[in-house]
Write a protein that holds these residues in place. Structure first.
Motif, PDB file in Angstrom:
ATOM      1  N   VAL A 118       0.865  -1.175   0.000  1.00 37.95           N
ATOM      2  CA  VAL A 118       0.000   0.000   0.000  1.00 37.95           C
ATOM      3  C   VAL A 118       0.899   1.220   0.000  1.00 37.95           C
ATOM      4  O   VAL A 118       1.926   1.245   0.684  1.00 37.95           O
ATOM      5  N   ILE A 119       0.543   2.235  -0.787  1.00 36.48           N
ATOM      6  CA  ILE A 119       1.280   3.501  -0.760  1.00 36.48           C
ATOM      7  C   ILE A 119       0.293   4.596  -0.388  1.00 36.48           C
ATOM      8  O   ILE A 119      -0.723   4.775  -1.049  1.00 36.48           O
ATOM      9  N   GLU A 120       0.617   5.292   0.709  1.00 38.37           N
ATOM     10  CA  GLU A 120      -0.222   6.397   1.162  1.00 38.37           C
ATOM     11  C   GLU A 120       0.225   7.669   0.461  1.00 38.37           C
ATOM     12  O   GLU A 120       1.400   8.039   0.494  1.00 38.37           O
ATOM     13  N   ALA A 121      -0.725   8.329  -0.172  1.00 38.13           N
ATOM     14  CA  ALA A 121      -0.443   9.596  -0.839  1.00 38.13           C
ATOM     15  C   ALA A 121      -1.605  10.536  -0.554  1.00 38.13           C
ATOM     16  O   ALA A 121      -2.742  10.216  -0.861  1.00 38.13           O
ATOM     17  N   MET A 122      -1.310  11.655   0.055  1.00 41.74           N
ATOM     18  CA  MET A 122      -2.316  12.666   0.389  1.00 41.74           C
ATOM     19  C   MET A 122      -3.465  12.065   1.201  1.00 41.74           C
ATOM     20  O   MET A 122      -4.633  12.269   0.900  1.00 41.74           O
ATOM     21  N   LYS A 123      -3.121  11.298   2.215  1.00 43.92           N
ATOM     22  CA  LYS A 123      -4.078  10.686   3.147  1.00 43.92           C
ATOM     23  C   LYS A 123      -4.962   9.621   2.493  1.00 43.92           C
ATOM     24  O   LYS A 123      -5.947   9.199   3.073  1.00 43.92           O
ATOM     25  N   LEU A 124      -4.612   9.173   1.299  1.00 38.31           N
ATOM     26  CA  LEU A 124      -5.320   8.083   0.636  1.00 38.31           C
ATOM     27  C   LEU A 124      -4.400   6.877   0.574  1.00 38.31           C
ATOM     28  O   LEU A 124      -3.224   7.004   0.213  1.00 38.31           O
ATOM     29  N   PHE A 125      -4.918   5.702   0.920  1.00 38.93           N
ATOM     30  CA  PHE A 125      -4.132   4.475   0.880  1.00 38.93           C
ATOM     31  C   PHE A 125      -4.436   3.756  -0.430  1.00 38.93           C
ATOM     32  O   PHE A 125      -5.549   3.291  -0.655  1.00 38.93           O
ATOM     33  N   ASN A 126      -3.422   3.680  -1.293  1.00 46.54           N
ATOM     34  CA  ASN A 126      -3.572   3.093  -2.620  1.00 46.54           C
ATOM     35  C   ASN A 126      -2.978   1.693  -2.629  1.00 46.54           C
ATOM     36  O   ASN A 126      -1.773   1.528  -2.381  1.00 46.54           O
ATOM     37  N   GLU A 127      -3.819   0.683  -2.907  1.00 45.56           N
ATOM     38  CA  GLU A 127      -3.321  -0.682  -3.007  1.00 45.56           C
ATOM     39  C   GLU A 127      -2.559  -0.814  -4.323  1.00 45.56           C
ATOM     40  O   GLU A 127      -3.066  -0.459  -5.380  1.00 45.56           O
ATOM     41  N   ILE A 128      -1.339  -1.319  -4.247  1.00 47.70           N
ATOM     42  CA  ILE A 128      -0.516  -1.493  -5.432  1.00 47.70           C
ATOM     43  C   ILE A 128      -0.594  -2.958  -5.834  1.00 47.70           C
ATOM     44  O   ILE A 128      -0.211  -3.843  -5.068  1.00 47.70           O
ATOM     45  N   GLU A 129      -1.105  -3.190  -7.026  1.00 49.30           N
ATOM     46  CA  GLU A 129      -1.274  -4.552  -7.526  1.00 49.30           C
ATOM     47  C   GLU A 129      -0.124  -4.919  -8.446  1.00 49.30           C
ATOM     48  O   GLU A 129       0.402  -4.084  -9.178  1.00 49.30           O
ATOM     49  N   SER A 130       0.238  -6.202  -8.411  1.00 54.91           N
ATOM     50  CA  SER A 130       1.290  -6.713  -9.279  1.00 54.91           C
ATOM     51  C   SER A 130       0.802  -6.743 -10.718  1.00 54.91           C
ATOM     52  O   SER A 130      -0.354  -7.051 -10.990  1.00 54.91           O
ATOM     53  N   GLU A 131       1.688  -6.416 -11.632  1.00 54.75           N
ATOM     54  CA  GLU A 131       1.389  -6.522 -13.053  1.00 54.75           C
ATOM     55  C   GLU A 131       2.113  -7.712 -13.665  1.00 54.75           C
ATOM     56  O   GLU A 131       2.015  -7.967 -14.855  1.00 54.75           O
ATOM     57  N   VAL A 132       2.882  -8.432 -12.834  1.00 48.24           N
ATOM     58  CA  VAL A 132       3.666  -9.575 -13.297  1.00 48.24           C
ATOM     59  C   VAL A 132       3.390 -10.779 -12.402  1.00 48.24           C
ATOM     60  O   VAL A 132       2.848 -10.638 -11.303  1.00 48.24           O
ATOM     61  N   SER A 133       3.798 -11.950 -12.886  1.00 45.56           N
ATOM     62  CA  SER A 133       3.690 -13.138 -12.049  1.00 45.56           C
ATOM     63  C   SER A 133       5.093 -13.655 -11.783  1.00 45.56           C
ATOM     64  O   SER A 133       6.015 -13.454 -12.581  1.00 45.56           O
TER      65      SER A 133
END
Length: 159
Positions: A118-133
């Motif tokens: 998760v990356i927090e940016a401007m008080k929003l928690f953004n789930e980072i999903e994998s684009e690779v396996s």
């Protein structure tokens, strides 16, 4: 201005060769400073009325500038791995909450769409999903550390 526009602005400044760009809108200010090689060193966003002064900008952004060069040096035998990079600027978290298990550990097998952090940016928690396996072989960023746009986060073995 949304996060995509900010990311595009950072890319443009890095490619243009400018060393510093200041953008002032009605409700916020953005200052982007780059090194001589064109990589982004400091990005500061202040969402306040333009009438306010900005002397705190370098001090507030200094921790970001010291973290980026240390984490951006994967090379050598790591070349066979795929690098998962940060799509935004913010604070990197490996867990969804302090009392929860991490999204991914070294050795975790991931596939496209799996949440890796998760990356927090401007008080929003953004789930980072994998684009690779593949299998995560190295985590390049410490938990709760600031990350820059396009900064390597994980190394993944695609085999």
């Amino acid at each position: 201005m949304d996060i995509k526009e900010i990311q595009n602005l950072i890319k443009f400044v890095a490619k243009s060769g400018a060393t510093e760009v200041k953008l002032e809108m009605d409700d916020f200010k953005i200052t982007i400073k780059t090194t001589e090689t064109g990589s982004t060193e400091t990005t500061y966003i202040q969402q306040v009325p333009v009438a306010q002064s900005m002397p705190q900008a370098p001090a507030a952004a200094a921790p970001v500038a010291t973290e980026a060069p240390a984490a951006a040096a994967p090379a050598g035998d790591d070349a066979k791995y795929i690098t998962v990079k940060s799509p935004i600027i913010g604070t990197f978290y490996r867990k969804p909450a302090p009392d929860k298990a991490p999204f991914a550990e070294v050795g975790t097998v991931i596939k496209p769409g799996d949440v890796v952090c998760v990356i927090e940016a401007m008080k929003l928690f953004n789930e980072i999903e994998s684009e690779v396996s593949g299998k995560i072989v190295k985590i390049l960023v410490d938990d709760s550390s600031p990350v820059e746009f396009d900064q390597p986060l994980f190394l993944v073995d695609p085999s």
